[in-house]
Scaffold this motif. Structure first.
Motif: not given
Length: 374
Positions: A286-303
C-alpha cells in the motif's frame, strides 16, 4: 557463496504466485543468483522448472516429507559443496539443521511470523508449541523480518549475535502510485463499481479471527464518515463476516496477485486492524502505491508505519480509536496525500528487493564467518 535454500512450498518460476512466502523464496533465490552466488533450491514440488531446483515430492507433509528433505539436503549439499543452509519454512527447520550438522556448515532459519499468535483452541496451542520448540534448536542464525520478532527471540534465550533483521520487501516498480501493470478483471471491476460509493477502505489478507475484522465492523458503525470496505481475501470467517458487514462491505474473494497493484489504486486508504502481525507485506504494498495506511500498533507494524508520518496507528481491539483514525483520514484530502507520499518515500529507501538482497548477502557472509571462528 554456495547456498542451499529449503522450503516446503512448491515454487514456480514461470506462473504467477499468490502466497507472499513463495514469492519471497523465488525472489531471494533468483536475486542472489543474479548477484553471482550459487543458490540451490530444495522445495516440495512435483514439477521443478529450473536446473538449480532440487525438489522432492513427498506423499505426506508429516514425517515423510521432513525425512526426505534431510536425505536430499545432505545429497545436494555434498555434491554442490554448499557453505550454508537456509530453511524458510517451519517443516524444514529441523531437516535443515540436521543436514547442516551432517555437512559441517552453518544453518539459518527464516522467521517471518510473530511468536505471540492467537492461541484460542487446542490446535493453535499445539501449533505454537511446535513452532517454539523448532526455534529452540541450536540454529546458527535467525533471519527475522522485523525487530519485534528479534526481541521475542532474545527473550527466549537466542543470542543477539545470531539474530539478523533482513526485513521484508516489495516490488517498487510494480507497486507504484502512477502505473498499473495489470488492470483488474471485469468481474472485480463490476463488483467494485457497485459498492455504493463513500470513502473507500481496503483490506487485503486472510479472513482469520486475529485480523481484527470484527473490530473494524464496530468502527465503521461508530465512525462519522460515510465508509465502505472492499475486502480482498478469503478464509474460514468469510460467511460470518459477510453477514456482519451487510451492505457496508464488498467481499471480492481471492484476487490474483498480478492484479493486486491495481486494487490498491481503488482504495482511499488501506486498513489493517490485526491483533498480531510480523511485518505485513500488504502495508509495504500500500505504501509503495502511495495509499495511506491505518493499522494497529502490533508486531513489526510500527517499524514501517510511523504514526502521523507514514500512516496512522491505533491500539489493537480499540474500535473507537480505529473509527477516529478513519474519520481523520476521510476528512482531510491533504493529510491523505501527505501520508501517501511519505509512505512511498520510506519504502523506496529501505524496502526494495535490491535492499533485501544486500541484507541477505551481508548477513549470510556474517553467519559463515561466525561459524568459522567458533
Amino acid at each position: 557463496m554456495r547456498v542451499l535454500y529449503l522450503t516446503e512450498e512448491a515454487i514456480s518460476f514461470s506462473d504467477a504466485l499468490v502466497r507472499g512466502g513463495a514469492i519471497h523464496v523465488r525472489n531471494v533465490v533468483t536475486g542472489l543468483r543474479d548477484r553471482g552466488h550459487d543458490v540451490f533450491l530444495l522445495d516440495w514440488n512435483t514439477e521443478p522448472e529450473r536446473p538449480f531446483q532440487r525438489s522432492v515430492s513427498p506423499r505426506s507433509r508429516f514425517v515423510e516429507g521432513p525425512l526426505r528433505t534431510v536425505v536430499r539436503a545432505v545429497q545436494v549439499g555434498k555434491r554442490e559443496s554448499v557453505d550454508v543452509i537456509v530453511s524458510k519454512t517451519r517443516k524444514t527447520y529441523l531437516p535443515g539443521l540436521i543436514a547442516a550438522r551432517r555437512l559441517g556448515v552453518p544453518h539459518v532459519v527464516h522467521v517471518g511470523s510473530s511468536l505471540d499468535p492467537p492461541t484460542d483452541g487446542l490446535s493453535r496451542r499445539l501449533d505454537l508449541a511446535s513452532f517454539t520448540a523448532r526455534l529452540r534448536a541450536p540454529h546458527d542464525g535467525y533471519f527475522v523480518v522485523c525487530d519485534h520478532i528479534g526481541s521475542q527471540l532474545r527473550t527466549r534465550g537466542v543470542a543477539a549475535d545470531r539474530i539478523f533483521n533482513v526485513q521484508n520487501a516489495v516490488n517498487i516498480d510494480r507497486f507504484h502510485p502512477e502505473t498499473v501493470p495489470t488492470p483488474l478483471s471485469d468481474r472485480f471491476r463490476d463488483r467494485i463499481d457497485q459498492d455504493g460509493g463513500g470513502f473507500r477502505l481496503g483490506f487485503v489478507g486472510g479472513l482469520q479471527p486475529y485480523k481484527g475484522l470484527d473490530d473494524l465492523a464496530t468502527a465503521l458503525d461508530q465512525a462519522d464518515a460515510d465508509l465502505h470496505l472492499l475486502v480482498a481475501g478469503d478464509g474460514p470467517e468469510r460467511s460470518r463476516l459477510e453477514r456482519t458487514y451487510g451492505a457496508a462491505a464488498t467481499f471480492l474473494g481471492s484476487v490474483p496477485y498480478e492484479q493486486i497493484p491495481a486494487l490498491y489504486h481503488e482504495f482511499d486508504a488501506l486498513v489493517l486492524p490485526s491483533h498480531t502481525e510480523g511485518l505485513p507485506r500488504v502495508v509495504l504494498e500500500a505504501q509503495a502505491t502511495a495509499t495511506p495506511v491505518v493499522a494497529t500498533r502490533v508486531g513489526g507494524v510500527p517499524e514501517v508505519v510511523r504514526d502521523g508520518q507514514t500512516g496512522l496507528l491505533c491500539e489493537a481491539r480499540d474500535p473507537a480509536g480505529l473509527a477516529a483514525a478513519l474519520d481523520r483520514l476521510a476528512a482531510d484530502d491533504a493529510e491523505r496525500a501527505r501520508l501517501g507520499r511519505e509512505g512511498r518515500a520510506a519504502v523506496e529507501g529501505e524496502f526494495s528487493w535490491t535492499e533485501l538482497y544486500e541484507r541477505y548477502e551481508r548477513f549470510l557472509e556474517q553467519v559463515i564467518a561466525l561459524d568459522d571462528r567458533r
